[in-house]
Design a protein around this motif. Sequence first.
Motif, short mmCIF file in Angstrom:
data_model
loop_
_atom_site.label_atom_id
_atom_site.label_comp_id
_atom_site.label_asym_id
_atom_site.label_seq_id
_atom_site.Cartn_x
_atom_site.Cartn_y
_atom_site.Cartn_z
N TYR A 169 0.75 -1.36 0.01
CA TYR A 169 -0.07 0.10 -0.14
C TYR A 169 1.01 1.31 0.02
O TYR A 169 0.40 2.13 -0.61
CB TYR A 169 -0.90 -0.01 1.10
CG TYR A 169 -2.39 -0.53 0.79
CD1 TYR A 169 -2.33 -2.14 0.59
CD2 TYR A 169 -3.32 0.11 0.59
CE1 TYR A 169 -3.62 -2.59 0.43
CE2 TYR A 169 -4.56 -0.47 0.09
CZ TYR A 169 -4.80 -1.63 0.02
OH TYR A 169 -6.14 -2.37 -0.29
N SER A 212 1.79 1.87 -3.52
CA SER A 212 0.77 2.30 -4.31
C SER A 212 0.41 3.93 -3.86
O SER A 212 -0.15 4.77 -4.72
CB SER A 212 -0.51 1.38 -4.16
OG SER A 212 -1.03 1.64 -3.05
N ARG A 213 0.54 4.28 -2.63
CA ARG A 213 0.27 5.60 -2.31
C ARG A 213 1.46 6.49 -2.79
O ARG A 213 1.23 7.85 -3.23
CB ARG A 213 0.48 5.75 -0.78
CG ARG A 213 -0.97 5.27 -0.12
CD ARG A 213 -0.92 5.25 1.40
NE ARG A 213 -2.28 4.91 1.68
CZ ARG A 213 -2.60 4.44 2.73
NH1 ARG A 213 -1.51 3.92 3.63
NH2 ARG A 213 -3.94 4.13 3.19
N THR A 269 -5.24 0.21 4.95
CA THR A 269 -5.91 0.69 3.76
C THR A 269 -6.77 1.59 4.02
O THR A 269 -7.39 2.25 3.06
CB THR A 269 -6.94 -0.56 3.30
OG1 THR A 269 -7.77 -0.90 4.32
CG2 THR A 269 -5.95 -1.72 2.79
#
Lengths: 220, 180
Positions: free
Chosen positions: A43, A46-47, B59
């Motif tokens: 993540y 992806s950020r 997330t």
Amino acid sequence: MTTQDQHQEKIEDRSLSALYQASRREQPAADLDGEILAQAHRYARSRRRRWLIPLSTAAVILLGTSLTLTLVQPPTEIMAPDEMDDAFSEELAPQSPGPASPPAAAPVIKRQAIMPEARQPAVELQSALPSRAATDADVSVPKEKRSAEMKQQRFSTAPAMPEREVGESIRTPQAWIDAMLTMLRKGDLKALRAELVLFRKRYPELPLPSELADFESQSD
Amino acid sequence: MDGMSDEVLFRRYRKGDAPAFETLYQRYRQSLYLFLLRSCDSSADADELYQDAWSRVITATKPFREGSFKAYLFRIARNLQIDRYRREHLIPVSDDEVVAQVSDPSPTPDARANEQDCTERMKRQLAELPREQSEAFLLKEEGGFTLEQIAEMVRVGRETIKSRLRYALKQLRKVLEDCL
């Protein structure tokens, strides 16, 4: 021990707390740690990429906008040398008879746009230029030949512009030549001679149209 | 990075700084796990909820609005645990409910004899406490939260939490008297 302390003691039992802390032995399994950290890294990547997308989009939009603005500018402001030649040739070419159109202002503007130095003498140039009728009557050289000749004079052999003298009127070589041609055609030879001297002082190497060149050689 | 606050680390992680998350993870790894382990019926459930809770943090699309990161993390874990409890027991659980009842935890003399280790008895006794009481005790011990913070997290009054804690401690003291 105050009443408040006694009350606090009821919900703060240090010995019980110590016993509980001693029982804290279990840990999450290593593979569980691994899965969670791997997910966190995915993540995070992806950020990081998420910042790149708007950044690159903004760059593309900026580039596109500036290109579009450059391309859609009106042709009176930016003209390629060839375009200017064509426009100039059209101006000199014989026109079909019809209602008198206004004096040739557009070519003057075009030349101003591409040569900023020519802005100031626009009025002077306009007044110096012959009327369209006079030009039409006097033009005897074929259009193509004339255009090629002018092109060669203006762009192929034009020397670097010398420093402008104080008080000297600002005009382009071509405007100057046009004015001198007008003088020649009107028979104002005295003034033409004076202009030629000034012209040569400023542009010693610049070739002149055949009419003026002949006149210059005769004067010498 | 160790000197940074949880909130700064979390902000950095949200911008893509993976090592910031690792620091946060190390800070709350064991306490969150034990909070869930002591609250769940099985270690398998605790593992699953533990992973889910961290996954929610990883997330998260929006930063938490109020409180500390620790409160945010434990609130996520607690909500997941309540959801599971509701699913498995098919009974509604009211956060406002004040559980004053104390279950009878007294083990049989044989069981007591078998429990040599006081810490094992502590764990066993915690599991036998009413859920609201053990929750208040665990949030205090594992999260280090104050009465006010627990009350805010559980969404009940401060006095309610104090009451739950008092009953929990009373019961634990009673059973573990010889260990204290």
